[in-house]
Write a protein that holds these residues in place. Sequence first.
Motif, PDB file in Angstrom:
ATOM      1  N   ILE A 168       0.827  -1.206   0.000  1.00  0.00           N
ATOM      2  CA  ILE A 168       0.000   0.000   0.000  1.00  0.00           C
ATOM      3  C   ILE A 168       0.864   1.261   0.000  1.00  0.00           C
ATOM      4  N   ASN A 169       1.970   1.198   0.725  1.00  0.00           N
ATOM      5  CA  ASN A 169       2.821   2.382   0.881  1.00  0.00           C
ATOM      6  C   ASN A 169       4.040   2.375  -0.032  1.00  0.00           C
ATOM      7  N   MET A 170       4.058   1.461  -1.006  1.00  0.00           N
ATOM      8  CA  MET A 170       5.127   1.407  -2.004  1.00  0.00           C
ATOM      9  C   MET A 170       6.507   1.279  -1.365  1.00  0.00           C
ATOM     10  N   ILE A 171       6.583   0.381  -0.396  1.00  0.00           N
ATOM     11  CA  ILE A 171       7.857   0.027   0.233  1.00  0.00           C
ATOM     12  C   ILE A 171       8.216  -1.374  -0.252  1.00  0.00           C
ATOM     13  N   GLU A 172       9.474  -1.598  -0.523  1.00  0.00           N
ATOM     14  CA  GLU A 172       9.890  -2.935  -0.956  1.00  0.00           C
ATOM     15  C   GLU A 172       9.834  -3.901   0.226  1.00  0.00           C
ATOM     16  N   LEU A 173       9.007  -4.926   0.113  1.00  0.00           N
ATOM     17  CA  LEU A 173       8.908  -5.948   1.151  1.00  0.00           C
ATOM     18  C   LEU A 173       9.947  -7.032   0.873  1.00  0.00           C
ATOM     19  N   THR A 174      10.708  -7.398   1.887  1.00  0.00           N
ATOM     20  CA  THR A 174      11.717  -8.442   1.724  1.00  0.00           C
ATOM     21  C   THR A 174      11.073  -9.807   1.923  1.00  0.00           C
ATOM     22  N   PRO A 175      11.046 -10.642   0.893  1.00  0.00           N
ATOM     23  CA  PRO A 175      10.410 -11.963   1.016  1.00  0.00           C
ATOM     24  C   PRO A 175      11.271 -12.908   1.839  1.00  0.00           C
ATOM     25  N   PRO A 176      10.742 -14.061   2.232  1.00  0.00           N
ATOM     26  CA  PRO A 176      11.551 -15.038   2.977  1.00  0.00           C
ATOM     27  C   PRO A 176      12.785 -15.444   2.175  1.00  0.00           C
ATOM     28  N   ARG A 177      13.898 -15.595   2.843  1.00  0.00           N
ATOM     29  CA  ARG A 177      15.125 -15.998   2.157  1.00  0.00           C
ATOM     30  C   ARG A 177      14.914 -17.360   1.501  1.00  0.00           C
ATOM     31  N   GLY A 178      15.293 -17.458   0.241  1.00  0.00           N
ATOM     32  CA  GLY A 178      15.136 -18.710  -0.477  1.00  0.00           C
ATOM     33  C   GLY A 178      13.802 -18.866  -1.183  1.00  0.00           C
ATOM     34  N   TYR A 179      12.877 -17.938  -0.951  1.00  0.00           N
ATOM     35  CA  TYR A 179      11.566 -18.022  -1.601  1.00  0.00           C
ATOM     36  C   TYR A 179      11.732 -17.630  -3.072  1.00  0.00           C
ATOM     37  N   THR A 180      11.274 -18.504  -3.985  1.00  0.00           N
ATOM     38  CA  THR A 180      11.579 -18.326  -5.413  1.00  0.00           C
ATOM     39  C   THR A 180      10.426 -17.781  -6.239  1.00  0.00           C
ATOM     40  N   LYS A 181       9.204 -17.807  -5.712  1.00  0.00           N
ATOM     41  CA  LYS A 181       8.061 -17.348  -6.513  1.00  0.00           C
ATOM     42  C   LYS A 181       7.958 -15.829  -6.426  1.00  0.00           C
ATOM     43  N   LEU A 182       8.747 -15.191  -7.251  1.00  0.00           N
ATOM     44  CA  LEU A 182       8.791 -13.725  -7.238  1.00  0.00           C
ATOM     45  C   LEU A 182       8.138 -13.175  -8.496  1.00  0.00           C
ATOM     46  N   PRO A 183       7.515 -12.005  -8.465  1.00  0.00           N
ATOM     47  CA  PRO A 183       7.384 -11.148  -7.280  1.00  0.00           C
ATOM     48  C   PRO A 183       6.510 -11.778  -6.201  1.00  0.00           C
ATOM     49  N   SER A 243      24.651 -17.566   5.212  1.00  0.00           N
ATOM     50  CA  SER A 243      23.890 -18.811   5.146  1.00  0.00           C
ATOM     51  C   SER A 243      22.417 -18.493   5.324  1.00  0.00           C
ATOM     52  N   GLN A 244      21.618 -19.508   5.440  1.00  0.00           N
ATOM     53  CA  GLN A 244      20.183 -19.302   5.596  1.00  0.00           C
ATOM     54  C   GLN A 244      19.834 -18.790   6.986  1.00  0.00           C
ATOM     55  N   GLN A 245      20.760 -18.914   7.920  1.00  0.00           N
ATOM     56  CA  GLN A 245      20.478 -18.446   9.277  1.00  0.00           C
ATOM     57  C   GLN A 245      21.395 -17.284   9.624  1.00  0.00           C
ATOM     58  N   TYR A 246      20.888 -16.440  10.498  1.00  0.00           N
ATOM     59  CA  TYR A 246      21.719 -15.322  10.948  1.00  0.00           C
ATOM     60  C   TYR A 246      22.825 -15.834  11.856  1.00  0.00           C
ATOM     61  N   LYS A 247      23.997 -15.267  11.695  1.00  0.00           N
ATOM     62  CA  LYS A 247      25.085 -15.579  12.617  1.00  0.00           C
ATOM     63  C   LYS A 247      25.679 -14.278  13.118  1.00  0.00           C
ATOM     64  N   GLY A 248      24.841 -13.334  13.261  1.00  0.00           N
ATOM     65  CA  GLY A 248      25.290 -12.005  13.681  1.00  0.00           C
ATOM     66  C   GLY A 248      24.560 -10.986  12.857  1.00  0.00           C
ATOM     67  N   HIS A 249      25.079  -9.789  12.828  1.00  0.00           N
ATOM     68  CA  HIS A 249      24.411  -8.732  12.096  1.00  0.00           C
ATOM     69  C   HIS A 249      24.610  -8.905  10.615  1.00  0.00           C
ATOM     70  N   LYS A 250      23.590  -8.560   9.870  1.00  0.00           N
ATOM     71  CA  LYS A 250      23.724  -8.586   8.423  1.00  0.00           C
ATOM     72  C   LYS A 250      24.692  -7.512   7.970  1.00  0.00           C
ATOM     73  N   LYS A 251      24.623  -6.368   8.657  1.00  0.00           N
ATOM     74  CA  LYS A 251      25.463  -5.254   8.248  1.00  0.00           C
ATOM     75  C   LYS A 251      25.996  -4.554   9.478  1.00  0.00           C
ATOM     76  N   LYS A 252      27.181  -4.085   9.361  1.00  0.00           N
ATOM     77  CA  LYS A 252      27.722  -3.261  10.445  1.00  0.00           C
ATOM     78  C   LYS A 252      28.570  -2.178   9.823  1.00  0.00           C
ATOM     79  N   ARG A 253      28.312  -0.938  10.198  1.00  0.00           N
ATOM     80  CA  ARG A 253      29.099   0.132   9.619  1.00  0.00           C
ATOM     81  C   ARG A 253      30.514   0.069  10.132  1.00  0.00           C
ATOM     82  N   LYS A 254      31.457   0.317   9.235  1.00  0.00           N
ATOM     83  CA  LYS A 254      32.851   0.370   9.624  1.00  0.00           C
ATOM     84  C   LYS A 254      33.299   1.819   9.630  1.00  0.00           C
TER      85      LYS A 254
END
Length: 550
Positions: free
Chosen positions: A311-326, A444-455
């Motif tokens: 509704i608000n035109m924000i990109e929704l992040t689908p489940p990781r590995g989900y192939t039926k896109l959009p 990997s498919q599971q988190y092992k910490g932060h996805k991103k960290k500013r350096k």
Amino acid sequence: MEGFSWGNYINSNSFIAAPVTCFKHAPMGTCWGDISENVRVEVPNTDCSLPTKVFWIAGIVKLAGYNALLRYEGFENDSGLDFWCNICGSDIHPVGWCAASGKPLVPPRTIQHKYTNWKAFLVKRLTGAKTLPPDFSQKVSESMQYPFKPCMRVEVVDKRHLCRTRVAVVESVIGGRLRLVYEESEDRTDDFWCHMHSPLIHHIGWSRSIGHRFKRSDITKKQDGHFDTPPHLFAKVKEVDQSGEWFKEGMKLEAIDPLNLSTICVATIRKVLADGFLMIGIDGSEAADGSDWFCYHATSPSIFPVGFCEINMIELTPPRGYTKLPFKWFDYLRETGSIAAPVKLFNKDVPNHGFRVGMKLEAVDLMEPRLICVATVTRIIHRLLRIHFDGWEEEYDQWVDCESPDLYPVGWCQLTGYQLQPPASQSSRESQSGSSKQKKKAKSQQYKGHKKKRKMPVGKKPVSLSSLPMTGGVRRSFSGDEELTPPPAQTAPEAFPPPSTSREFIPSLKTVTTLQLKEELIDGEDYNFLQGASDQESNGSASFYIKQEP
């Protein structure tokens, strides 16, 4: 940090800063009043050859948060000696302060020749002008007193296992921000930063009371001097009625990913706790043991009903590995045999926050919450703000609530003595982005910490904090963009200390005073003004008149 000036940054780019009134948790946030352009103040006169400290009157040319661009009275349209200062600083006073304090008012040397009768000039210029109220500095000081103190014990999210809390001790308090050290940290380096109004901290016993997972401490008794923080000091959550239709395990929704705050993801309610709290998992990225489930309150501005992003035109992040896109919610719900959480259960309150796209502010990097950075509001969806860190790529952006205690006015760091991280330079970004992107590919498919960290730039990188964050709070319709407890310090401390939520403010404070000056002023080279009584108007505006008596 050396060389960065908010004033130069604002002026050279014609930026607009978010007004102090947008930040209710910040000093003076609820009682900033009518401080605006043309308000007059008394400030030190730096254009003077006298050996003693003297003052002169200046007017506000431009406001940027707490910072004001000032021009000495008498310079008219000449901006040659304009200067920036923090309006809450110790050297800024209402007109009349010099007279009351016996301090001399001396015109700047550059314009001393312009008038032979400076007294008459000031009477003409200042009659009817506005200034700060006499007790402004007192109110600033009061608004920077914080109820949290070192040695207080709290429950806070475990930054390594988001699904549980641990006991931590307040190590220091700066401007309402707490440096918390986990109780079992022997060398006191295992710490976590957050604001005292953060939804990530709670009173001792909170986890047990709502059924939240909790890591028991190996410490069998409190250390000497440590004591439990009184429950009433913590931010209150809105009461909810769970007896009727309510959230249920397995329901789908959209949620800000607490480990990647630039994304809103497909999520699932994994557990329903007491008092309106929910454990949320990000679809396709959950650890098998649920260690990365995150606790959001039902009224949190970080969770949304199915379809909010579309509704608000924000990109929704689908489940990781989900192939039926959009990605299509209807298909996904059918495939997973799930139902969407009812829209009516989400909080739709939207405060009149005052933020506008393009406004500058100081914002916590929630993936490294010790850092506060130069930032910009780039998008507004009702009460949701998209915060961009100046000089960094958009992948480091964060979705944050408009009432988040992790946002501050321009000049907050200077006022509280907290170190501000300037915009990243092109060279520092390029030298550090390569390794960051390579790590992303190896996820990997599971988190092992932060996805991103500013350096941080070479030579300026502070000790890294493995941390995690999020913002919390309480939502109208779901569519449409809309446009250490130290005294105030003028410079950041040499070594960056751990930077509390403000005490209750007095919203009745009036920050503008109207001046009425009489012609019969005393003679003398110092141009002293004597301050008389203050009378309050009875017309409801609650301004003040300062009568100047000879």
